[in-house]
Scaffold this motif. Structure first.
Motif, mmCIF file in Angstrom:
data_model
loop_
_atom_site.group_PDB
_atom_site.id
_atom_site.type_symbol
_atom_site.label_atom_id
_atom_site.label_comp_id
_atom_site.label_asym_id
_atom_site.label_seq_id
_atom_site.Cartn_x
_atom_site.Cartn_y
_atom_site.Cartn_z
ATOM 1 N N UNK A 157 0.834 -1.210 0.000
ATOM 2 C CA UNK A 157 0.000 0.000 0.000
ATOM 3 C C UNK A 157 0.866 1.257 0.000
ATOM 4 N N UNK A 158 1.982 1.228 0.736
ATOM 5 C CA UNK A 158 2.880 2.385 0.754
ATOM 6 C C UNK A 158 3.530 2.596 -0.612
ATOM 7 N N UNK A 159 3.970 1.519 -1.254
ATOM 8 C CA UNK A 159 4.588 1.643 -2.573
ATOM 9 C C UNK A 159 3.584 2.141 -3.604
ATOM 10 N N UNK A 160 2.339 1.646 -3.527
ATOM 11 C CA UNK A 160 1.320 2.100 -4.473
ATOM 12 C C UNK A 160 1.046 3.585 -4.319
ATOM 13 N N UNK A 161 0.922 4.038 -3.095
ATOM 14 C CA UNK A 161 0.603 5.440 -2.865
ATOM 15 C C UNK A 161 1.776 6.359 -3.191
ATOM 16 N N UNK A 162 3.006 5.886 -2.957
ATOM 17 C CA UNK A 162 4.191 6.730 -3.130
ATOM 18 C C UNK A 162 4.652 6.780 -4.579
ATOM 19 N N UNK A 163 4.667 5.634 -5.259
ATOM 20 C CA UNK A 163 5.274 5.570 -6.585
ATOM 21 C C UNK A 163 4.261 5.385 -7.710
ATOM 22 N N UNK A 164 3.006 5.041 -7.386
ATOM 23 C CA UNK A 164 1.994 4.903 -8.429
ATOM 24 C C UNK A 164 0.828 5.864 -8.234
ATOM 25 N N UNK A 165 0.849 6.656 -7.164
ATOM 26 C CA UNK A 165 -0.220 7.620 -6.878
ATOM 27 C C UNK A 165 -1.586 6.939 -6.876
ATOM 28 N N UNK A 166 -1.640 5.790 -6.216
ATOM 29 C CA UNK A 166 -2.888 5.038 -6.132
ATOM 30 C C UNK A 166 -3.080 4.598 -4.681
ATOM 31 N N UNK A 167 -4.249 4.918 -4.138
ATOM 32 C CA UNK A 167 -4.546 4.556 -2.756
ATOM 33 C C UNK A 167 -5.578 3.447 -2.745
ATOM 34 N N UNK A 168 -5.174 2.289 -2.229
ATOM 35 C CA UNK A 168 -6.056 1.128 -2.224
ATOM 36 C C UNK A 168 -6.905 1.105 -0.961
ATOM 37 N N UNK A 169 -7.762 0.113 -0.849
ATOM 38 C CA UNK A 169 -8.641 -0.039 0.296
ATOM 39 C C UNK A 169 -8.130 -1.154 1.189
ATOM 40 N N UNK A 170 -8.192 -0.929 2.501
ATOM 41 C CA UNK A 170 -7.715 -1.929 3.451
ATOM 42 C C UNK A 170 -8.795 -2.928 3.860
ATOM 43 N N UNK A 171 -10.032 -2.650 3.536
ATOM 44 C CA UNK A 171 -11.138 -3.456 4.062
ATOM 45 C C UNK A 171 -11.194 -4.855 3.469
ATOM 46 N N UNK A 172 -10.527 -5.068 2.302
ATOM 47 C CA UNK A 172 -10.616 -6.370 1.651
ATOM 48 C C UNK A 172 -9.399 -7.246 1.917
ATOM 49 N N UNK A 173 -8.500 -6.802 2.786
ATOM 50 C CA UNK A 173 -7.322 -7.611 3.069
ATOM 51 C C UNK A 173 -7.695 -8.938 3.717
ATOM 52 N N UNK A 174 -8.737 -8.934 4.536
ATOM 53 C CA UNK A 174 -9.171 -10.151 5.228
ATOM 54 C C UNK A 174 -10.495 -10.669 4.672
ATOM 55 N N UNK A 175 -10.798 -10.344 3.452
ATOM 56 C CA UNK A 175 -12.053 -10.796 2.850
ATOM 57 C C UNK A 175 -12.013 -12.301 2.594
#
Length: 717
Positions: free
Chosen positions: A328-346
């Motif tokens: 999630x940190x790499x996506x937000x920092x280098x791809x400018x994309x913020x994912x959702x945490x709610x599906x990690x334990x889906x």
């Protein structure tokens, strides 16, 4: 705006108190108290309906399905509520980011995670049929043999396929096992040369205008392999489920190239994906994972897939010193994309997959190759690329093994479900502080849980969670009603096997009590048997004891005589008489001298023994004429005088004191008398609560000086 912020700040303490109260109420058996007090039952029902009404207002804003008050369906309702609140919190988080950093977040993309009514009304995962039941092979969790690689063909092999299934014999350190099928290929084959050169990062395809291909047939697998074979680098990720299966289950695989994303249904294609080894074991194609230390194990355990030329962005982020190492940190920092945490334990077993789940899965690999390009350039510039490639190779070399056949000494290259194959419950005993008297019950319940989980292919925490296991052990109920009321956690297996669990507890406690009775009747493992003793036996025992004591005294005397006779050997190096410059010393004189020296050495020990036994024995020592020491009349106590101190030579006293000065005789007594200090009036101190002496209500006790051991204290009259 300021007034609103202040209002929210005032709301937080009230909200925190409400959460504490709700948590405290949830820990109690509300149903029991409702049965005792009808007014309480009416109050709880009214409060529940009010909360449902407030929740429906929130769900309406989220376009979600509203709820009805139904106490019997609370679990399903709770899932819908948590999903709605998670979505609401994420929306608030996004809006706060945009409000606080408007200039830097305009280009940031967010995962679409809105909940539609169709998604909210889907079947609960608790009601779905377990996918492994539909497989055409029997589930075997017995671990009767070592794990055998699932390969039926070895692509891109250097070591032939015939070597794969050879069983390695047992040694002192390792039980019998199969080696990693691609161990030689991973270690010996080189990465492609282009990875060592700096390249311009290739931006990923637009997120909004592209979609993933869902692969669920063998034909689609073949087409996907043809496309992947033409790429020089691909991104791979997995979604795993481990609640309703003993070892775990790979539910989904995501693969991305520079131009296309694939989502593979591994539940349907579990036994049809081994042709992917054609791509996964090709050393000319780099496979990019993030945190692949468990993905590698799941691939070989469930799908028979192995990876050569692995690049792990997790190790790259560590060596580059990033503050965080998550995807999630790499996506937000280098791809400018913020994912959702709610599906990690889906629950990824659910079919069909909803749009938010598909979007979340796709985002894990869609941007990963663009991130890889940037990290690879940074590693080349810092000279750390070789270390990342080495660490990635070590991850690829990890192999799965059953717990029963894991090596005797832990190694990161071998992964098993449990860390201790001999005493797997040992860690939990310390974790939950199980007393020694209850440990047999805990071990019996642990073994029962493991056996049931293997038979039904369920996780042990689904059968009986660790917390519930510890609670039952500490209470050790002996009837079904007590068992069901000992905790608020009630699993289906607890209800189904309640009677059997109670019988296990009873039998274990009974066995423990019998063992305790046996221990009380035994000493050092030898049972004490009662014997009839007559007068003659007692008389014989007394005579035997007297004989032993006489023998012991005789041996002591002989030892003393031998020591006295051989004392000259201790004093001198030869047995002949010693010659001095003027006089000769005879051998008899030498013996007498040795005897006196030995007695001097043994005399203090004899005194100690006589004092401890309260016996009056005189020890004869050579007479020495010495004048008594002159005592100081002012001396009262003499401390630390050694009991074994050697006699000091007598030195004649010499009156070397200066003559008295009669002129100053009137001042002699003044020097001896102590000075009298003027009495000072003590002022009563007021109590100061902040004073240093009042900081601790229990001040530190003063340490008293210790007497030196083996020293005597002589008190003079």
């Amino acid at each position: 705006m300021k007034d609103k912020v202040e209002g929210v700040q005032e709301l937080f303490p009230e909200l925190a108190n409400a959460i504490r109260i709700a948590t405290a109420i949830e820990a109690q058996d509300i149903k029991f108290y409702e049965s005792l007090d009808k007014s309480l039952e009416a109050s709880v029902t009214e409060s529940s309906k009010k909360l449902i009404s407030l929740t429906n207002k929130i769900l309406t804003c989220l376009n979600a399905k509203t709820l009805k008050y139904d106490p019997s369906n609370i679990d399903t309702d709770y899932t819908e509520i948590t999903n709605g609140l998670d979505s609401l919190c994420e929306r608030v988080d996004i809006l706060l980011d945009k409000a606080s950093k408007p200039s830097s977040t305009n280009d940031v993309k967010y995962l679409e995670d809105s909940i539609s009514k169709d998604q909210a009304s889907r079947k609960s995962s608790k009601d779905m049929i377990k996918p492994q039941i539909e497989y055409n092979y029997p589930i075997d969790n017995t671990e009767s043999n070592p794990f055998r690689p699932l390969l039926n063909q070895k692509y891109n092999s250097v070591v032939p396929f015939e070597e794969v299934h050879k069983l390695v014999p047992e040694t002192d350190d390792n039980p019998q096992h199969h080696n990693h099928p691609y161990e030689f290929e991973i270690n010996s084959q080189e990465y492609p040369k282009w990875i060592l050169e700096r390249r311009e990062p290739i931006v990923n395809q637009p997120w909004e205008s592209t979609t993933a291909i869902y692969v669920e047939t063998e034909q689609q697998v073949g087409d996907m392999i043809d496309t992947l074979s033409k790429a020089d680098v691909i991104a791979v990720d997995l979604e795993h489920h481990d609640l309703r299966t003993y070892y775990g289950l790979v539910c989904l695989m995501q693969i991305s190239t520079r131009n296309q994303d694939y989502i593979v249904d591994t539940l349907k294609l579990r036994f049809k994906l081994q042709p992917l080894n054609k791509v996964f074991t090709d050393p000319s194609i780099v496979k990019v994972f993030h945190g692949a230390f468990m993905d590698i194990i799941w691939l070989q355990r469930d799908l028979g897939l192995y990876v050569v030329s692995l690049f792990d962005t997790f190790h790259a982020s560590k060596l580059l010193g990033f503050p965080k190492h998550s995807l999630a940190y790499l996506l937000e920092t280098y791809a400018k994309f913020k994912t959702s945490k709610k599906y990690q334990l889906a629950d990824w077993r659910v079919r069909p997959l909803t749009k938010p789940l598909l979007a979340y899965a796709r985002s894990d690999t869609h941007f990963l190759l663009y991130i890889f390009d940037q990290l690879n350039n940074m590693l080349i510039e810092s000279g750390k690329l070789s270390q990342v490639l080495y660490d990635s190779r070590q991850v690829a070399l990890r192999r799965f093994e059953y717990t029963k056949f894991r090596p005797n000494f832990p190694t990161p290259l071998v992964v098993s479900p449990l860390n201790d194959r001999k005493e797997p419950w040992k860690q939990l005993l310390y974790l939950y502080n199980i007393p020694r008297s209850r440990q047999p019950v805990f071990i019996a319940l642990y073994n029962w849980r493991d056996e049931i989980a293997r038979e039904d292919d369920e996780s042990t925490r689904y059968v009986l969670p660790n917390q519930l296991l510890a609670t039952i052990t500490s209470i050790s109920p002996t009837d079904v009603s007590s068992l069901m009321s000992c905790s608020n956690i009630r699993t289906p297996y607890l209800k189904k096997y309640a009677t059997e669990l109670v019988e296990i507890i009873k039998s274990t406690l009974k066995e423990g009590a019998e063992n305790q009775d046996v221990k009380s009747l035994t000493s050092n493992g030898i049972e004490k048997k009662a014997e009839n003793v007559d007068y003659q036996t007692v008389l014989n025992s007394d005579r035997l004891y007297s004989h032993l004591m006489d023998s012991q005294k005789q041996l002591d005397n002989e030892a003393l005589n031998l020591l006295i006779q051989d004392s000259r050997i201790l004093l001198h190096s030869s047995n002949v008489a010693v010659s001095y410059s003027k006089n000769n010393v005879s051998e008899e004189s030498l013996d007498e001298r040795g005897t006196s020296q030995v007695l001097k050495i043994l005399a203090p020990q004899a005194l100690v023994v006589s004092e401890s036994e309260n016996e009056e024995e005189e020890v004869k020592t050579p007479e020495t004429k010495a004048e008594p020491e002159k005592e100081d009349p002012r001396e009262v106590i003499v401390l630390n005088r050694s009991a074994r101190s050697k006699p000091q030579p007598v030195v004649p006293e010499v009156d070397d004191q200066p003559p008295l000065d009669f002129a100053g005789a009137d001042k002699v007594m003044l020097e001896i008398e102590p000075r009298k200090k003027p009495k000072q009036s003590r002022k009563k101190r007021s109590f100061d609560p902040y004073a240093q002496s009042n900081k601790d209500p229990h001040p530190e006790p003063k340490k008293h000086a210790k007497f030196n051991e083996n020293r005597s204290a002589v008190f003079k009259k």
